[in-house]
Each structure stands twice: as C-alpha cells, then as structure tokens.
Design a protein around this motif. Structure first.
Motif, mmCIF file in Angstrom:
data_model
loop_
_atom_site.group_PDB
_atom_site.id
_atom_site.type_symbol
_atom_site.label_atom_id
_atom_site.label_comp_id
_atom_site.label_asym_id
_atom_site.label_seq_id
_atom_site.Cartn_x
_atom_site.Cartn_y
_atom_site.Cartn_z
ATOM 1 N N ALA A 120 0.844 -1.038 -0.172
ATOM 2 C CA ALA A 120 -0.041 -0.068 -0.084
ATOM 3 C C ALA A 120 0.811 1.146 0.091
ATOM 4 N N ALA A 121 0.192 2.429 -0.855
ATOM 5 C CA ALA A 121 1.114 3.670 -0.623
ATOM 6 C C ALA A 121 0.114 4.597 -0.045
ATOM 7 N N ARG A 122 0.755 5.599 0.789
ATOM 8 C CA ARG A 122 0.018 6.568 1.514
ATOM 9 C C ARG A 122 0.810 7.944 0.987
ATOM 10 N N MET A 130 -0.593 10.119 -9.842
ATOM 11 C CA MET A 130 -0.870 9.094 -8.878
ATOM 12 C C MET A 130 -0.890 7.569 -9.474
ATOM 13 N N CYS A 155 2.653 6.679 -10.251
ATOM 14 C CA CYS A 155 3.165 6.108 -8.835
ATOM 15 C C CYS A 155 2.831 4.775 -8.525
ATOM 16 N N LEU A 156 1.554 4.530 -8.771
ATOM 17 C CA LEU A 156 0.917 3.045 -8.373
ATOM 18 C C LEU A 156 1.581 2.281 -9.204
ATOM 19 N N TYR A 196 1.606 -1.209 -6.454
ATOM 20 C CA TYR A 196 1.083 -1.234 -5.461
ATOM 21 C C TYR A 196 -0.359 -1.688 -5.499
ATOM 22 N N PHE A 249 -3.851 2.225 -2.216
ATOM 23 C CA PHE A 249 -3.257 3.308 -1.746
ATOM 24 C C PHE A 249 -4.465 4.019 -1.110
ATOM 25 N N THR A 250 -3.711 5.238 -0.366
ATOM 26 C CA THR A 250 -4.768 6.116 0.092
ATOM 27 C C THR A 250 -4.042 7.637 0.347
ATOM 28 N N TYR A 309 -8.379 1.113 -2.378
ATOM 29 C CA TYR A 309 -8.686 2.686 -1.921
ATOM 30 C C TYR A 309 -9.453 2.865 -0.824
ATOM 31 N N VAL A 331 -4.674 3.154 5.377
ATOM 32 C CA VAL A 331 -4.020 2.025 4.571
ATOM 33 C C VAL A 331 -4.570 0.646 5.045
ATOM 34 N N SER A 389 -5.974 -1.511 2.092
ATOM 35 C CA SER A 389 -5.497 -2.904 1.953
ATOM 36 C C SER A 389 -6.454 -3.928 1.698
#
Length: 454
Positions: A170-172, A250, A253-254, A259, A262-263, A290, A296, A300
């Motif tokens: 997960a990305a935050r 975004m 990035c994912l 990932y 994400f949040t 999301y 997260v 997740s």
C-alpha cells in the motif's frame, strides 16, 4: 483462480476388488468440469487412499500454485490418512460435500450405497480438521441440483482475497488525517500481522513523478474521461489539465511501485498538488484498493477483496434515514466506477481540499455484504453484515457520490447500535455479490475476530 481437487478414497475397496472406481472416476472428472465452466482452473490428482498419496498430491498442488484445496470424498476415507497433509499445508481447505446420486429414498437400489456414502468421511475429516485448528469451509448439496459448486467457488474467492492481503503493498500520500484515530494502526504492525507492506510517499517523490508527466499522457487521460463521463459545458477550464496531471502522476506512482492499494490525505497533498479523486475511482475499477484520509488498513483489505470481487468499493456511512431504514453512503469523490448506476458527471469541487475535479455517480442497486475492519485492544476484527443497495429514479444528490444501503434484517437504529457496540470504524467496504459465509471464511483464514450480524 485455480484449485487442487483432492479425491479421497479408501484402500480397502481396491483390495477387495469393488466395482466403484470405474464409475466414480468419471464422476470426479464431471465435478472438475463444473469448476472449469465457472472459470476456475483445476489441478487434478489420482484417487488418494494412504498417507504418502495425500502427501504427494498436496505437494503437487503447492508446486502448481493453486489457491485452495477442494476436497471431494469419493467414498469413506479414514481421516488419519489425510489429516497430517491437510494440516501441514499452508493452502486453504474447502470441503465439497456431495455425492453422485440425487435421490436416496426407500425404493433406491441398495447397490447405490457404495457410490454415495462419502459424507461420513467428510464428518470424520472435518472433526479432525477442527481438532487440529485448521481453518476450513464446507458447502453441502447435490453437485447438479443445488448451488453447492457456486458456494465452493465463493470460498475459493475468499481464499484468493486472503492470499492477496498477505502480499499487499500500500502507498500512503500525505500521512494520516490529524486526530482521526479509529483506523490508524502502525505500519510495522500491519506488516507483522498480515504481511501488508506500507510505503509513505514523500512530497518530493510524488512531485518528481508529476514533473515528468507528458502532454500526450494528459491528452490520453482527458480523452478517456470524455468517453466515459458526462461533461457539462464550461466544466473543462485551463486548470483541468493541471488536475489531470495530478491523476496521471498518482497512476504512474501506483504502477511504478506495483501497489495493490493506496490512500491520500486530502488535507496534505503536497507534491501531487491536487487531490486525485478520479484516479481513486479508476484505480478501484482496475482492482487497486483505496480508502480516504490515510487509511491504509481499509485500503489494503479493499485491494485484496477486489482480486476476487471486482465490484467492491470503499464506502463510508454518512447519514441515517430513520424513516425508510436505509443509510446514506458517500465520500468526497471516490467510488469504484464498476458499481456505477449512472454515467459519472464531471464537475469542479469546492471547499478545503476539494479544488479538484470529480466525476460523481450513484451506487447501483444490488445485494452484497458490508464489511468493516477494526483494531480492538487485542487484535483485528472483521464486522460482517448483509446489505442491499437501493436506488431508482431521480435523486437530489447529483453533485455527490451517493448510495443508499438497507441493512438486511435490521432497522437503521439497530444496525448503528450494533456497528458501534462492536467498535467498527467509520470507513468500510461494500462487496456486491458476495455471501456472508465466504467473507467469514476470509476472516478465518486471516485469523481475525469475526462479528457477523445474523
């Protein structure tokens, strides 16, 4: 999705030369074909009778990368032959309790007993699975004249989701919402408890990605939006391209980080510049989890469930409808577009953190399961309740993400009391088409506390 279909048999019948195998082997193949017709690949095995045969079969399933073992008793099979292999494997176990013959009444031919008595082998095995604390799911019924195959498929989906959670990443962006505590848990604990890896994306990192977004990538995203959404006259302004640039950043990035969830904290979007509401919707549509405000935990779990149920979405209960016993679900601008009832309508938001475009829609009608993940004083809890999204005709919320959920069997007041009595958080997930039983199995595979509203 792939299963290992394990046929359980007894050596005694081969020793005495019984006539059962020639008929039961095609029956096994027939059951396998029913799973394949539903899009589930099947790894087969020879009939297993003795410990080493079970060991070898399950080892071959592991090497084939199956998502779960589905047991099928072809006859009574002594549990001590299979139990060690079944409890030693990390693969989930799902018990298909069925027989070939539909009717077994007073006028049935007694010779049919030998072809249809595997159910007491199921009892023997399940008793030992429970004694050995091996989580399992069971579905019983005639393989052709009931929904038993479909229910087993549901349990396979639960196994797929549980496996996905244990490999979640997960990305935050922007950390957590200051003062919001119910879903806030340490990243290290998520890694240790579930295997969830959390990356905190710095403003510099996301800014670097945003700075290399190309005009052609922005043009492609705008064209995609024009094809998918209602775009009123005058909405597309000069700053729309800047907003789309944030969404594309975004997305990149994912992809760059592979990932699964994400949040984004809408109050702290430094680096990405504008809150990527539409990308959150599209990401869920693609199968990436999301949740809002730096959550997260819920994100997740949503990502894991999306692997098995594409019509899964992050939701939040906003307002009660005491009169009609429904709950108004909404959020700032995020919902899985796979569950859209109406073509999303693009508009520009207002207020803090909302100076960005959104494409609002309504959640479609349909039955499913509402779930919530929380952390109490001891461990993580899965709160599960049947629900139905209800919507028809026009509504007055065209500039809102919206849905109306009717809890099954409860008034709005009763549901809200139980929700908070059990400490459920204010961020949740709705899974269209799922059953309570398969999500209970999902929780059992993860060793969670489970609260199910009956």
């Amino acid at each position: 999705m792939k299963i290992g279909l394990l046929p359980l048999y007894i050596e005694l019948y081969d020793i005495i030369g019984s006539p059962y195998r020639p008929r039961l082997e095609p029956f096994y193949d027939n059951v396998a074909s029913l799973f394949e017709q539903r899009g589930i690949s099947v790894e087969k095995s020879e009939f297993c009778r003795l410990k080493d045969e079970f060991d070898n079969a399950i080892k071959s399933f592991e090497e084939a990368g199956v998502d779960a073992i589905v047991t099928l008793h072809m006859a009574y099979s002594p549990s001590l032959e299979s139990i060690d292999a079944l409890t030693a494997t990390s693969l989930p176990v799902i018990v298909l309790d069925t027989t070939e013959t539909l009717e077994f009444g007073q006028m049935q031919n007694p010779k049919e007993i030998g072809f249809n008595h595997g159910i007491h082998g199921v009892m023997d095995m399940c008793s030992m699975l429970k004694r050995n604390k091996k989580p399992y799911a069971i579905a019983a019924g005639h393989y052709q004249e009931s929904d038993v195959i479909d229910r087993v498929c549901g349990f396979v989906k639960a196994a797929v989701a549980a496996k996905a959670l244990c490999n979640a990443k997960a990305a935050r962006v922007g950390g957590g919402f200051a003062g919001m505590g119910d879903f806030l848990v340490p990243n290290e604990e998520l890694k240790e408890r579930f295997g969830i890896e959390v990356d905190e994306i710095s403003p510099e990192e996301i800014s670097d990605i945003r700075n290399v977004v190309t005009d052609s990538e922005i043009d492609a995203e705008i064209a995609d939006n024009e094809a998918k959404y209602e775009i009123p006259d005058g909405v597309i302004a000069d700053d729309y391209r800047e907003y789309i640039k944030s969404c594309v950043a975004m997305h990149k990035c994912l992809e760059n980080g592979a990932y699964t969830a994400f949040t984004v904290n809408f109050r702290n979007v430094a680096g990405i510049e504008l809150m990527p509401f539409i990308e959150a919707c599209k990401a869920m549509e693609r199968g990436i989890g999301y949740a809002g405000e730096g959550d997260v935990l819920t994100a997740s779990f949503a990502g894991a469930l999306l692997k098995a149920h594409p019509e899964t979405s992050f939701v939040e209960i906003f307002c009660p409808d005491w009169k009609n016993n429904t709950l108004f679900l909404s959020h700032m601008g995020e919902v899985n577009y796979r569950i859209a009832d109406l073509k999303p309508t693009l508009c520009r938001g207002k207020g803090e953190g909302n100076q960005a475009y959104k494409a609002y829609t309504r959640m479609k009608p349909g039955k499913g399961v509402y779930i919530n993940i929380s952390r109490d004083a001891d461990d993580y809890q899965l709160f599960i309740a049947k629900g139905e999204m209800v919507a028809e005709g026009e509504d007055n919320f065209v500039n809102s993400m919206r849905g109306w959920m009717k809890p099954t069997g409860y008034t709005t007041g009763e549901f809200l009391e139980l929700h908070s009595k059990h400490g459920a958080t204010h961020h949740s997930i709705f899974v269209y088409g799922a059953s309570v039983e398969e999500l209970e199995y999902f929780g059992k595979l993860l060793g969670m506390k489970i609260v199910t509203l009956p």
